[in-house]
Motif scaffolding. Structure first.
Motif, mmCIF file in Angstrom:
data_model
loop_
_atom_site.group_PDB
_atom_site.id
_atom_site.type_symbol
_atom_site.label_atom_id
_atom_site.label_comp_id
_atom_site.label_asym_id
_atom_site.label_seq_id
_atom_site.Cartn_x
_atom_site.Cartn_y
_atom_site.Cartn_z
ATOM 1 N N THR A 30 8.156 -4.030 -11.661
ATOM 2 C CA THR A 30 8.151 -2.863 -11.125
ATOM 3 C C THR A 30 7.004 -1.903 -11.394
ATOM 4 O O THR A 30 6.327 -2.401 -12.225
ATOM 5 C CB THR A 30 9.402 -1.943 -11.469
ATOM 6 N N TRP A 53 5.963 -4.996 -6.648
ATOM 7 C CA TRP A 53 6.938 -4.092 -5.997
ATOM 8 C C TRP A 53 6.204 -3.308 -5.254
ATOM 9 O O TRP A 53 5.532 -2.663 -5.413
ATOM 10 C CB TRP A 53 7.852 -3.189 -7.067
ATOM 11 N N GLN A 54 6.294 -3.436 -3.724
ATOM 12 C CA GLN A 54 5.785 -2.565 -2.764
ATOM 13 C C GLN A 54 4.317 -2.673 -2.861
ATOM 14 O O GLN A 54 3.700 -1.721 -2.870
ATOM 15 C CB GLN A 54 6.138 -1.163 -2.862
ATOM 16 N N ILE A 56 0.931 -3.516 -0.935
ATOM 17 C CA ILE A 56 0.347 -3.489 0.405
ATOM 18 C C ILE A 56 -0.194 -4.812 0.533
ATOM 19 O O ILE A 56 -1.111 -5.187 -0.176
ATOM 20 C CB ILE A 56 -0.677 -2.126 0.562
ATOM 21 N N SER A 57 0.082 -5.392 1.660
ATOM 22 C CA SER A 57 -0.267 -6.638 2.318
ATOM 23 C C SER A 57 -0.666 -6.593 3.688
ATOM 24 O O SER A 57 -0.138 -5.742 4.434
ATOM 25 C CB SER A 57 1.031 -7.654 1.968
ATOM 26 N N ASN A 66 4.232 -2.837 3.201
ATOM 27 C CA ASN A 66 4.522 -2.984 1.819
ATOM 28 C C ASN A 66 5.557 -3.903 1.868
ATOM 29 O O ASN A 66 6.604 -4.040 2.498
ATOM 30 C CB ASN A 66 5.126 -1.747 1.361
ATOM 31 N N LEU A 67 5.239 -4.957 0.757
ATOM 32 C CA LEU A 67 6.070 -6.212 0.448
ATOM 33 C C LEU A 67 6.374 -6.373 -1.023
ATOM 34 O O LEU A 67 5.509 -5.844 -1.834
ATOM 35 C CB LEU A 67 5.615 -7.559 0.853
ATOM 36 N N SER A 68 7.516 -6.821 -1.204
ATOM 37 C CA SER A 68 7.808 -7.102 -2.753
ATOM 38 C C SER A 68 8.531 -8.518 -2.851
ATOM 39 O O SER A 68 9.052 -8.982 -1.894
ATOM 40 C CB SER A 68 9.215 -6.118 -2.985
#
Length: 187
Positions: A30, A53-54, A56-57, A66-68
Motif C-alpha cells: 500500500t 496499490w493504485q 498509474i498504468s 489506476n490499477l492495483s
C-alpha cells in the motif's frame, strides 16, 4: 480476492519461486508500506514487497488508469533488476536477486510474510546499502506463562528470549523457548 499464504496454498506463478532459485516474486504494498489486502504473501515463497496499490498504468486503446495488484508490483521489482543489471553487468541473476532482497527496506507488516521482510528499494540496491534491521516489535501479548512478540526479526507468535523471575531466591534468568526467524539475517 483476500490475501493468501502461498507457502500453505500454492498460487502460480508466484509458487514457481520454490523451484526456480533466481525467480523474484513480489507482494503488493500500500502507499504506507503495508501489505495490500489482496496480495499473496509467503515467508518462504514471496521474495519482496513493491508498490502495487493504485499505480498509474496505460490502458489498451490509449490513456491511463489506476490499477492495483501484484501485476503492478512486479514491474517495480523488474525495473530495479534492470537498473542493477545495467549498472553492474557482471552480476549473475542469483546475485541480482540476493542484492534486491538484502537491500529491501524493512517493513513490519512483512515480518514472516516475505523472504526479505521488506519493500524493494532501487536506491539501496544500486548503492548496495543494506539497511539495519530491528527487531521491530509490532505487538506484545502477555499472559501468565509467556510473553509473545510479533514484528520484524521474530516469527509471529514468538516467545521472548529472556525473562527474569524475581522471588525469595533473588533475581534469576529464565530461558523460554523462542522461534527466531533466520531469514531476517539476510537484510
Amino acid at each position: 480476492n483476500e490475501e493468501a499464504d502461498v507457502d500453505d496454498v500454492p498460487s502460480y506463478p508466484v509458487a514457481y519461486s520454490r523451484d526456480v532459485s533466481t525467480l523474484i516474486s513480489a507482494a503488493a504494498t500500500t502507499p504506507g508500506g503495508g501489505l495490500a489486502y489482496f496480495s499473496n504473501y509467503g515467508h518462504r515463497t514471496v521474495s519482496v514487497g513493491a508498490p502495487g496499490w493504485q499505480i498509474i498504468s496505460t490502458q489498451a486503446g490509449g490513456g491511463y488508469l489506476n490499477l492495483s495488484g501484484t501485476s503492478m508490483a512486479a514491474p517495480h521489482v523488474t525495473g530495479v533488476a534492470a537498473l542493477l543489471s545495467a549498472k553492474e553487468p557482471s552480476l549473475t541473476p542469483a546475485e541480482i536477486k540476493h542484492r534486491i532482497l538484502a537491500t529491501a527496506f524493512p517493513r513490519t507488516p512483512f515480518a514472516s510474510k516475505s523472504v526479505s521482510a521488506g519493500q524493494v528499494s532501487a536506491y539501496n540496491a544500486l548503492t548496495n546499502h543494506i539497511p539495519s534491521v530491528g527487531p521491530f516489535i509490532s505487538a506484545v501479548t502477555v499472559n501468565k506463562k509467556k510473553i509473545i512478540l510479533d514484528g520484524v526479526g521474530f516469527v509471529n507468535g514468538s516467545s521472548i528470549i529472556e525473562v527474569y523471575r524475581i522471588g525469595a531466591g533473588g533475581v534469576n534468568r529464565v530461558t523460554l523457548p523462542t522461534q527466531y526467524d533466520e531469514s531476517y539475517l539476510v537484510p
